[in-house]
Scaffold this motif. Structure first.
Motif, short mmCIF file in Angstrom:
data_model
loop_
_atom_site.label_atom_id
_atom_site.label_comp_id
_atom_site.label_asym_id
_atom_site.label_seq_id
_atom_site.Cartn_x
_atom_site.Cartn_y
_atom_site.Cartn_z
N GLY A 4 -1.66 18.20 21.22
CA GLY A 4 -1.04 18.16 22.54
C GLY A 4 -0.81 19.57 23.06
O GLY A 4 0.12 19.82 23.81
N GLY A 6 -2.66 21.49 25.01
CA GLY A 6 -3.40 21.92 26.20
C GLY A 6 -2.55 22.37 27.36
O GLY A 6 -2.98 23.19 28.18
N GLY A 8 1.85 22.38 29.21
CA GLY A 8 3.29 22.21 29.01
C GLY A 8 3.83 22.94 27.79
O GLY A 8 3.46 24.08 27.50
N GLY A 10 3.32 22.34 24.66
CA GLY A 10 2.28 22.59 23.66
C GLY A 10 1.51 23.87 23.94
O GLY A 10 1.18 24.64 23.02
N ASP A 28 -6.14 18.23 21.92
CA ASP A 28 -5.59 17.55 23.09
C ASP A 28 -6.57 16.46 23.52
O ASP A 28 -7.78 16.60 23.32
N VAL A 29 -6.07 15.40 24.11
CA VAL A 29 -6.95 14.34 24.59
C VAL A 29 -7.80 14.84 25.76
O VAL A 29 -8.89 14.33 26.01
N ASP A 30 -7.29 15.84 26.45
CA ASP A 30 -8.00 16.44 27.57
C ASP A 30 -8.82 17.62 27.03
O ASP A 30 -8.29 18.71 26.78
N VAL A 82 2.53 15.80 21.41
CA VAL A 82 2.31 14.67 22.33
C VAL A 82 3.51 13.74 22.31
O VAL A 82 4.04 13.41 21.25
N GLY A 83 3.94 13.33 23.50
CA GLY A 83 5.06 12.40 23.58
C GLY A 83 5.55 12.26 25.00
O GLY A 83 5.03 12.89 25.92
N GLY A 84 6.57 11.43 25.17
CA GLY A 84 7.13 11.22 26.50
C GLY A 84 7.19 9.75 26.83
O GLY A 84 6.67 8.91 26.08
N ASN A 109 4.79 8.42 20.55
CA ASN A 109 5.91 9.27 20.14
C ASN A 109 6.23 9.22 18.65
O ASN A 109 6.83 10.14 18.14
N ILE A 136 8.02 17.89 18.01
CA ILE A 136 8.84 18.08 19.21
C ILE A 136 9.59 16.79 19.51
O ILE A 136 8.98 15.74 19.80
N TYR A 151 11.52 5.51 24.21
CA TYR A 151 11.37 6.95 23.97
C TYR A 151 12.47 7.45 23.03
O TYR A 151 12.20 8.12 22.04
N GLY A 182 16.22 19.32 25.64
CA GLY A 182 16.96 18.62 26.70
C GLY A 182 16.05 18.55 27.92
O GLY A 182 14.93 18.07 27.83
N ALA A 183 16.52 19.04 29.04
CA ALA A 183 15.66 19.09 30.24
C ALA A 183 14.90 20.40 30.22
O ALA A 183 15.49 21.48 30.33
N ILE A 184 13.60 20.30 30.02
CA ILE A 184 12.75 21.49 29.95
C ILE A 184 11.87 21.54 31.20
O ILE A 184 11.37 20.50 31.65
N1 LIG Z 1 9.42 18.07 29.40
C1 LIG Z 1 10.64 17.89 28.91
O1 LIG Z 1 11.68 18.04 29.60
C2 LIG Z 1 10.82 17.52 27.47
C3 LIG Z 1 12.12 17.51 26.95
C4 LIG Z 1 12.30 17.18 25.61
C5 LIG Z 1 11.20 16.90 24.84
N2 LIG Z 1 9.95 16.91 25.38
C6 LIG Z 1 8.83 16.58 24.51
O2 LIG Z 1 7.91 17.66 24.52
C7 LIG Z 1 6.61 17.15 24.28
C8 LIG Z 1 5.63 17.69 25.31
O3 LIG Z 1 6.10 17.38 26.58
P1 LIG Z 1 5.47 18.07 27.87
O4 LIG Z 1 6.43 17.81 28.99
O5 LIG Z 1 5.04 19.46 27.56
O6 LIG Z 1 4.19 17.13 28.07
P2 LIG Z 1 2.88 17.37 28.94
O7 LIG Z 1 2.56 16.05 29.52
O8 LIG Z 1 3.05 18.55 29.87
O9 LIG Z 1 1.81 17.78 27.84
C9 LIG Z 1 1.41 16.88 26.87
C10 LIG Z 1 0.00 17.23 26.39
O10 LIG Z 1 -0.39 16.19 25.51
C11 LIG Z 1 -1.69 15.74 25.86
N3 LIG Z 1 -1.81 14.32 25.54
C12 LIG Z 1 -1.30 13.28 26.23
N4 LIG Z 1 -1.64 12.11 25.63
C13 LIG Z 1 -2.39 12.44 24.56
C14 LIG Z 1 -3.03 11.67 23.56
N5 LIG Z 1 -2.98 10.32 23.56
N6 LIG Z 1 -3.71 12.32 22.57
C15 LIG Z 1 -3.76 13.68 22.55
N7 LIG Z 1 -3.18 14.46 23.49
C16 LIG Z 1 -2.49 13.84 24.48
C17 LIG Z 1 -1.80 15.98 27.35
O11 LIG Z 1 -3.16 16.06 27.76
C18 LIG Z 1 -1.02 17.27 27.52
O12 LIG Z 1 -1.84 18.42 27.39
C19 LIG Z 1 6.74 15.62 24.25
O13 LIG Z 1 6.84 15.19 22.91
C20 LIG Z 1 8.03 15.37 24.97
O14 LIG Z 1 8.63 14.17 24.56
C21 LIG Z 1 9.75 17.24 26.67
#
Ligand SMILES: NC(=O)c1ccc[n+]([C@@H]2O[C@H](COP(=O)([O-])OP(=O)(O)OC[C@H]3O[C@@H](n4cnc5c(N)ncnc54)[C@H](O)[C@@H]3O)[C@@H](O)[C@H]2O)c1
Length: 246
Positions: A4, A6, A8, A10, A28-30, A82-84, A109, A136, A151, A182-184
């Motif tokens: 993951g 690619g 954010g 990651g 990454d899936v992308d 990867v998650g969300g 997740n 993460i 989640y 938290g909120a990122i």
């Molecule tokens: N953004 C936030 O506020 C926040 C807060 C706390 C925790 N998190 C955690 O941080 C992690 C990343 O979040 P983010 O906001 O950077 O996400 P994002 O969506 O910006 O990035 C996720 C990456 O994972 C890749 N991806 C998605 N599905 C996939 C799959 N099935 N296989 C392989 N790759 C895949 C996407 O292409 C992308 O590059 C997550 O686990 C999320 O739960 C995020």
């Protein structure tokens, strides 16, 4: 190896690991995102490879881990990113959530993390080198997560997994820890229709992907060699603030 990686959080993590001297595989899936991220690191003089695959597929996940180990001549660190929830399924109250959406959130997740962890544990044990796993997580894993129950439940599972890995494999030099955000400030959050959460954050701002990455680097470093089964929380004070007026 960072799954993951690619974009954010990651993307910030692959940059930080490379800057700390690690050779990385960005998975990454992308495929285009992974290729671009690895190319950026190579241009900066680091060793980086790209791999694409969907973590929901057992075969593709296995191929990514085996492929990463082959390219790097072994693996020392696995980072699962990867998650969300809101990016994948609708945010609804628990009684409105259907089985399919629950499965999707669980797959993205926790299920793939448990699979990846089992796979790299075998590799670390075969290599006899020890190893590190950083996943993460999120404050939703230990705080109520309205409209994100799946989640939160999955993120809670990550911490449980880390504690078990600590108890079972510390003697093998293998550690697992969680970075709970938290909120990122990321694309998914910045586009969140629920709007600005800054007023609820004691620090007065969202966290950054770079701050999450710094914690992820620390946990896999030798400085954290006695830290395992733990969760570092980066939330600007959200989870410790009581409901008291100033
Ligand atoms: N953004 C936030 O506020 C926040 C807060 C706390 C925790 N998190 C955690 O941080 C992690 C990343 O979040 P983010 O906001 O950077 O996400 P994002 O969506 O910006 O990035 C996720 C990456 O994972 C890749 N991806 C998605 N599905 C996939 C799959 N099935 N296989 C392989 N790759 C895949 C996407 O292409 C992308 O590059 C997550 O686990 C999320 O739960 C995020």
């Amino acid at each position: 190896m960072i799954g993951g990686g690619g974009t954010g959080i990651g993307r910030a993590i692959v940059r930080a690991y490379a800057a700390a001297g690690a050779a990385v595989v960005v998975a990454d899936v992308d495929a285009a995102r992974a290729t671009e991220a690895a190319a950026e690191l190579r241009t900066a003089g680091h060793t980086a490879h790209a791999m694409s695959g969907d973590v929901r597929s057992r075969e593709q996940l296995d191929d990514m881990i085996a492929g990463a180990a082959e390219r790097l001549g072994g693996l020392d660190i696995l980072v699962t990113v990867v998650g969300g929830q809101v990016a994948f399924v609708p945010a609804v109250k628990l009684h409105e959530m259907n089985d399919e959406d629950w499965e999707t959130v669980y797959d993205l997740n926790l299920r793939y993390v448990a699979r990846a962890v089992r796979r790299v544990l075998r590799l670390f044990l075969e290599q006899e080198t020890g190893g590190n796993i950083v996943s993460i997580g999120s404050v939703t894993g230990f705080m109520a997560a309205p409209k994100q129950a799946g989640y939160g439940a999955a993120k809670a599972g990550l911490y449980s997994l880390a504690r078990t890995v600590a108890a079972e494999y510390a003697a093998d030099g293998i550690r697992m820890n969680i970075v709970a955000g938290g909120a990122i400030s990321t694309a998914v959050n910045n586009a969140n229709p629920a709007g600005d959460r800054v007023p609820e954050i004691p620090a007065g701002r969202y966290g950054t992907s770079e701050e999450m990455a710094a914690a992820a680097v620390y946990l896999a470093s030798d400085e954290a060699r006695y830290v395992t089964g733990q969760q570092i929380v980066l939330d600007g004070g959200v989870s410790v603030r009581g409901p008291f007026p100033e």
